[in-house]
Design a protein around this motif. Structure first.
Motif, PDB file in Angstrom:
ATOM      1  N   VAL A   1     -14.823 -13.265 -50.053  1.00  0.00           N
ATOM      2  CA  VAL A   1     -14.061 -14.259 -49.008  1.00  0.00           C
ATOM      3  C   VAL A   1     -14.024 -12.854 -48.447  1.00  0.00           C
ATOM      4  O   VAL A   1     -13.674 -11.688 -48.250  1.00  0.00           O
ATOM      5  CB  VAL A   1     -12.488 -14.536 -49.551  1.00  0.00           C
ATOM      6  N   HIS A   2     -14.312 -13.260 -46.935  1.00  0.00           N
ATOM      7  CA  HIS A   2     -14.498 -11.624 -46.168  1.00  0.00           C
ATOM      8  C   HIS A   2     -13.183 -12.162 -45.149  1.00  0.00           C
ATOM      9  O   HIS A   2     -12.624 -13.442 -44.210  1.00  0.00           O
ATOM     10  CB  HIS A   2     -15.654 -12.307 -44.963  1.00  0.00           C
ATOM     11  N   VAL A   3     -12.524 -11.507 -44.333  1.00  0.00           N
ATOM     12  CA  VAL A   3     -11.358 -11.521 -43.935  1.00  0.00           C
ATOM     13  C   VAL A   3     -10.567 -10.330 -42.532  1.00  0.00           C
ATOM     14  O   VAL A   3     -10.686  -8.905 -43.402  1.00  0.00           O
ATOM     15  CB  VAL A   3      -9.576 -11.883 -44.628  1.00  0.00           C
ATOM     16  N   SER A   4     -11.047 -11.073 -41.686  1.00  0.00           N
ATOM     17  CA  SER A   4     -10.187 -10.139 -40.172  1.00  0.00           C
ATOM     18  C   SER A   4      -9.016 -10.897 -39.500  1.00  0.00           C
ATOM     19  O   SER A   4      -8.516 -11.811 -39.980  1.00  0.00           O
ATOM     20  CB  SER A   4     -11.067  -9.445 -39.518  1.00  0.00           C
ATOM     21  N   LEU A   5      -8.137  -9.814 -39.122  1.00  0.00           N
ATOM     22  CA  LEU A   5      -7.102 -10.261 -38.138  1.00  0.00           C
ATOM     23  C   LEU A   5      -7.388 -10.273 -36.931  1.00  0.00           C
ATOM     24  O   LEU A   5      -7.015  -9.359 -36.545  1.00  0.00           O
ATOM     25  CB  LEU A   5      -6.119 -10.130 -38.878  1.00  0.00           C
ATOM     26  N   LEU A   6      -7.221 -11.503 -36.054  1.00  0.00           N
ATOM     27  CA  LEU A   6      -7.046 -11.372 -34.933  1.00  0.00           C
ATOM     28  C   LEU A   6      -5.123 -11.209 -34.264  1.00  0.00           C
ATOM     29  O   LEU A   6      -4.845 -12.159 -34.497  1.00  0.00           O
ATOM     30  CB  LEU A   6      -7.524 -11.949 -33.541  1.00  0.00           C
ATOM     31  N   ASN A   7      -5.467  -9.954 -33.084  1.00  0.00           N
ATOM     32  CA  ASN A   7      -4.348 -10.113 -31.736  1.00  0.00           C
ATOM     33  C   ASN A   7      -4.420 -11.435 -31.356  1.00  0.00           C
ATOM     34  O   ASN A   7      -4.670 -12.296 -31.091  1.00  0.00           O
ATOM     35  CB  ASN A   7      -3.502  -8.895 -32.119  1.00  0.00           C
TER      36      ASN A   7
ATOM     37  N   GLY B   1      -6.614 -10.782 -29.011  1.00  0.00           N
ATOM     38  CA  GLY B   1      -8.478 -11.289 -29.159  1.00  0.00           C
ATOM     39  C   GLY B   1      -9.196 -10.107 -30.057  1.00  0.00           C
ATOM     40  O   GLY B   1      -9.981  -9.870 -30.561  1.00  0.00           O
ATOM     41  N   GLN B   2      -7.851  -9.114 -30.609  1.00  0.00           N
ATOM     42  CA  GLN B   2      -8.009  -7.762 -30.891  1.00  0.00           C
ATOM     43  C   GLN B   2      -8.625  -7.973 -32.089  1.00  0.00           C
ATOM     44  O   GLN B   2      -7.184  -8.134 -32.838  1.00  0.00           O
ATOM     45  CB  GLN B   2      -7.048  -6.172 -30.349  1.00  0.00           C
ATOM     46  N   ASN B   3      -9.436  -7.150 -32.797  1.00  0.00           N
ATOM     47  CA  ASN B   3      -9.005  -6.842 -34.452  1.00  0.00           C
ATOM     48  C   ASN B   3      -8.277  -5.784 -35.145  1.00  0.00           C
ATOM     49  O   ASN B   3      -8.460  -4.572 -34.942  1.00  0.00           O
ATOM     50  CB  ASN B   3     -10.593  -6.587 -35.095  1.00  0.00           C
ATOM     51  N   VAL B   4      -6.850  -6.539 -35.631  1.00  0.00           N
ATOM     52  CA  VAL B   4      -6.158  -5.289 -35.758  1.00  0.00           C
ATOM     53  C   VAL B   4      -6.841  -4.412 -37.156  1.00  0.00           C
ATOM     54  O   VAL B   4      -6.134  -3.038 -36.999  1.00  0.00           O
ATOM     55  CB  VAL B   4      -5.046  -5.964 -36.031  1.00  0.00           C
ATOM     56  N   PHE B   5      -7.619  -4.970 -37.955  1.00  0.00           N
ATOM     57  CA  PHE B   5      -8.102  -3.255 -39.067  1.00  0.00           C
ATOM     58  C   PHE B   5      -9.161  -2.558 -37.731  1.00  0.00           C
ATOM     59  O   PHE B   5      -9.853  -1.507 -39.186  1.00  0.00           O
ATOM     60  CB  PHE B   5      -9.854  -4.367 -40.239  1.00  0.00           C
ATOM     61  N   ASP B   6      -9.273  -2.616 -36.664  1.00  0.00           N
ATOM     62  CA  ASP B   6     -10.300  -1.675 -35.899  1.00  0.00           C
ATOM     63  C   ASP B   6      -9.859  -0.696 -36.549  1.00  0.00           C
ATOM     64  O   ASP B   6      -9.303   0.076 -35.238  1.00  0.00           O
ATOM     65  CB  ASP B   6     -10.287  -1.731 -34.930  1.00  0.00           C
ATOM     66  N   GLU B   7     -10.154   0.166 -37.506  1.00  0.00           N
ATOM     67  CA  GLU B   7      -9.730   1.749 -37.140  1.00  0.00           C
ATOM     68  C   GLU B   7      -9.997   3.511 -35.816  1.00  0.00           C
ATOM     69  O   GLU B   7      -9.096   4.041 -35.466  1.00  0.00           O
ATOM     70  CB  GLU B   7     -10.944   2.376 -38.929  1.00  0.00           C
ATOM     71  N   THR B   8     -10.350   2.460 -34.883  1.00  0.00           N
ATOM     72  CA  THR B   8     -10.564   3.575 -34.135  1.00  0.00           C
ATOM     73  C   THR B   8      -9.614   3.123 -32.654  1.00  0.00           C
ATOM     74  O   THR B   8      -8.705   3.420 -32.066  1.00  0.00           O
ATOM     75  CB  THR B   8     -11.452   2.965 -32.977  1.00  0.00           C
ATOM     76  N   SER B   9      -8.384   2.119 -33.705  1.00  0.00           N
ATOM     77  CA  SER B   9      -7.306   1.772 -32.781  1.00  0.00           C
ATOM     78  C   SER B   9      -6.177   2.408 -33.406  1.00  0.00           C
ATOM     79  O   SER B   9      -6.018   2.964 -34.108  1.00  0.00           O
ATOM     80  CB  SER B   9      -6.867   0.274 -32.536  1.00  0.00           C
ATOM     81  N   ALA B  10      -4.965   2.434 -32.452  1.00  0.00           N
ATOM     82  CA  ALA B  10      -4.044   3.665 -32.597  1.00  0.00           C
ATOM     83  C   ALA B  10      -3.537   2.630 -34.107  1.00  0.00           C
ATOM     84  O   ALA B  10      -2.826   4.421 -34.980  1.00  0.00           O
ATOM     85  CB  ALA B  10      -2.287   3.054 -32.407  1.00  0.00           C
TER      86      ALA B  10
ATOM     87  N   THR C   1     -20.165  -2.750 -43.625  1.00  0.00           N
ATOM     88  CA  THR C   1     -20.283  -2.019 -43.170  1.00  0.00           C
ATOM     89  C   THR C   1     -20.678  -2.382 -41.291  1.00  0.00           C
ATOM     90  O   THR C   1     -21.323  -3.881 -41.471  1.00  0.00           O
ATOM     91  CB  THR C   1     -21.722  -1.067 -43.467  1.00  0.00           C
ATOM     92  N   SER C   2     -19.897  -2.058 -40.460  1.00  0.00           N
ATOM     93  CA  SER C   2     -19.867  -3.105 -39.497  1.00  0.00           C
ATOM     94  C   SER C   2     -18.883  -2.714 -38.428  1.00  0.00           C
ATOM     95  O   SER C   2     -19.243  -1.271 -38.401  1.00  0.00           O
ATOM     96  CB  SER C   2     -18.893  -4.003 -39.910  1.00  0.00           C
ATOM     97  N   ALA C   3     -19.695  -2.556 -37.148  1.00  0.00           N
ATOM     98  CA  ALA C   3     -18.876  -2.060 -36.169  1.00  0.00           C
ATOM     99  C   ALA C   3     -17.431  -1.424 -35.473  1.00  0.00           C
ATOM    100  O   ALA C   3     -17.224  -3.392 -36.625  1.00  0.00           O
ATOM    101  CB  ALA C   3     -19.826  -3.430 -34.277  1.00  0.00           C
ATOM    102  N   PRO C   4     -16.189  -1.493 -35.379  1.00  0.00           N
ATOM    103  CA  PRO C   4     -14.984  -1.384 -35.644  1.00  0.00           C
ATOM    104  C   PRO C   4     -14.624  -2.467 -35.289  1.00  0.00           C
ATOM    105  O   PRO C   4     -13.075  -3.082 -35.978  1.00  0.00           O
ATOM    106  CB  PRO C   4     -14.635  -0.222 -34.799  1.00  0.00           C
ATOM    107  N   GLU C   5     -15.100  -3.347 -34.518  1.00  0.00           N
ATOM    108  CA  GLU C   5     -13.781  -4.288 -33.677  1.00  0.00           C
ATOM    109  C   GLU C   5     -14.152  -5.252 -34.994  1.00  0.00           C
ATOM    110  O   GLU C   5     -13.970  -6.807 -34.064  1.00  0.00           O
ATOM    111  CB  GLU C   5     -14.249  -4.810 -32.139  1.00  0.00           C
ATOM    112  N   ASP C   6     -15.548  -5.319 -35.741  1.00  0.00           N
ATOM    113  CA  ASP C   6     -16.068  -6.082 -36.561  1.00  0.00           C
ATOM    114  C   ASP C   6     -15.195  -6.266 -38.004  1.00  0.00           C
ATOM    115  O   ASP C   6     -15.770  -6.587 -38.515  1.00  0.00           O
ATOM    116  CB  ASP C   6     -16.861  -6.384 -36.776  1.00  0.00           C
ATOM    117  N   ARG C   7     -14.577  -5.262 -37.879  1.00  0.00           N
ATOM    118  CA  ARG C   7     -13.669  -4.520 -39.440  1.00  0.00           C
ATOM    119  C   ARG C   7     -13.023  -6.183 -39.995  1.00  0.00           C
ATOM    120  O   ARG C   7     -12.341  -6.116 -39.770  1.00  0.00           O
ATOM    121  CB  ARG C   7     -12.699  -3.428 -39.466  1.00  0.00           C
ATOM    122  N   ARG C   8     -13.802  -5.399 -41.470  1.00  0.00           N
ATOM    123  CA  ARG C   8     -13.085  -6.690 -42.127  1.00  0.00           C
ATOM    124  C   ARG C   8     -12.901  -6.013 -43.409  1.00  0.00           C
ATOM    125  O   ARG C   8     -13.666  -5.221 -44.066  1.00  0.00           O
ATOM    126  CB  ARG C   8     -14.273  -8.170 -42.344  1.00  0.00           C
TER     127      ARG C   8
END
Length: 451
Positions: free
Chosen positions: A265-271, A274-283, A342-349
């Motif tokens: 199961v692949h999971v990411s979360l959007l706020n 519409g931003q991926n809150v798992f994006d490690e480049t964000s605060a 492996t993915s772009a930061p905005e697709d982190r899951r």
């Protein structure tokens, strides 16, 4: 004659060859259940719904009712009305003149549904993310074996052998195009069937088992729909395989000495933006990701009986098999339980790798999201990421047998909080009864060992 909704009228006009429609839902073990309606009665189905026993999702693998919490015999086995889910009326391309639609049971006493319905349980877990301003984006990957329908002398199954090459059916040939070519027609028919049914299938790949394959599903923002997709894919694979004179097995460990089959199961979360809150480049991305994994670590063994629902499923868990045997995590590492692909930061899951392919996707998804929500709510920390081979040793806290996993699930306050106060015990009671019935008859191997 009852009037058709517009979508039904349009479908029947476009498909004059359809003679029957299966009104289906999925039970505790993921088997399609329901009723088959002749074309002349489709209007009644859509106007009045489909009536059948309310406790259908408490039956075991053989369809036995164990009367858990008085559901089945003690309550007189009452009917419920299940109604078609809009947008799910599709052809069944592996069967002549047949269509299908999914149905959902209605509980007249509770608009949230029946407390023992896995699909309704998942829907309630998903709602817990709304106050957090988050939406899960999820997808499933399923592995399966193609199996010869003719059993061996002891009743054992055998991997299917490709007809034109006659290659050894036990040879792994992972990611091998020759292997894909040998089964190209069957795999193509699965792809066509799924596309006709609106199931977002993607890449197919040859897996480690000799006749083992994986089919990926697209990411969607509705976890209930994603679980529907997983079950519809299983149904399509099984239907198409039968048409080709084979069986498609989603058993977790169907063949001794060959790799097991997983439900990843692949999971990411959007706020709300519409931003991926798992994006490690964000605060807060790295911390949020760590919290989510920390929750999955904290709940992994409490939920293992949902991820591995039968006796044979525990044979899949062995060190050094790319199957999780601890709660490690890490980037781009298939030996961990919770992989960060492996993915772009905005697709982190997160890729949750514990469940077997024979688990119920509704319950797997509910447990995965429960773990993530628990970790976010309690700010749990995942600890250091693993590198290298993280699967060389088993966690001593991991239940390694079905009965110990059922005890763990039943005692879990966390799972009761998310799945409902009664459900962990009800599930455990059903599975214990199923196990007792399974062991009640003498098994062939007992004669080899003890006669």
């Amino acid at each position: 004659m009852a009037a058709y909704p517009a979508e039904v009228a349009e479908f029947l006009e476009a498909h004059p060859e359809i003679n029957f429609v299966d009104a289906l839902m999925f039970d505790l073990v993921g088997t399609a259940v329901g009723k088959r309606y002749p074309r002349r009665d489709i209007g009644k189905l859509y106007s009045s719904g489909c009536a059948f026993c309310a406790g259908i999702t408490t039956l075991d693998s053989l369809g036995t009712s164990w009367d858990v919490f008085g559901i089945g015999f003690s309550d007189g086995d009452p009917d419920t009305v299940a109604r078609p889910i809009p947008g799910t009326l599709v052809p069944v391309p592996w069967a002549k003149g047949l269509a299908q639609c999914m149905i959902a049971p209605e509980n007249p006493e509770d608009p949230k549904g029946y407390w023992f319905d896995p699909r309704a349980i998942l829907a309630q877990v998903v709602k817990r993310f709304e106050p957090l301003g988050l939406r899960p984006v999820v997808a499933c990957e399923l592995e399966f074996f193609l199996v010869d329908p003719e059993r061996g002398p002891m009743g054992e199954i055998r991997a299917a052998t490709p007809g034109f090459s006659g290659r050894d059916s036990a040879a792994p040939r992972v990611l091998n195009f020759d292997k894909l070519d040998e089964w190209a027609e069957l795999l193509s028919d699965i792809d066509k069937a799924c596309r006709l049914q609106g199931v977002p299938v993607g890449a197919a790949s040859a897996e480690y088992g000799g006749s083992q394959f994986e089919v990926n599903l697209g990411h969607v923002t509705d976890p209930v729909l994603a679980a529907d997709h997983a079950l519809l894919l299983r149904r399509a694979c099984q239907g198409v395989a039968r048409k080709h004179g084979l069986l498609a097995s989603f058993m977790s460990k169907p063949l001794t000495g060959q790799s097991g089959s997983g439900l990843h199961v692949h999971v990411s979360l959007l706020n709300d933006d519409g931003q991926n809150v798992f994006d490690e480049t964000s605060a807060q991305g790295a911390e949020t990701l760590s919290n989510a994994i920390g929750g999955l670590q904290a709940t992994a063994w409490d939920a293992l009986a949902l991820f591995a629902p039968n006796l044979g499923a525990y044979r899949r868990f062995e060190p050094d098999q790319f199957v999780p045997v601890n709660t490690s995590w890490g980037p781009n590492n298939r030996s961990v339980a919770f992989r960060i692909p492996t993915s772009a930061p905005e697709d982190r899951r997160i890729e949750h790798r514990i469940a077997g392919a024979d688990a119920n996707p509704y319950l797997v998804m509910a447990a995965v999201l429960a773990g993530i929500h628990h970790g976010l709510s309690n700010k749990l920390d995942a600890g250091e990421a693993s590198s290298g081979n993280a699967g060389d040793s088993m966690d001593p806290d991991m239940p390694t047998k079905l009965w110990s996993a059922l005890d763990r699930l039943e005692a879990s306050e966390i799972m009761a909080t998310y799945l409902g106060a009664q459900y962990p015990k009800a599930y455990a009671d059903i599975k214990r009864a199923e196990l007792d019935a399974f062991l009640a008859e003498v098994l062939p191997r007992e004669y080899d060992w003890y006669v």
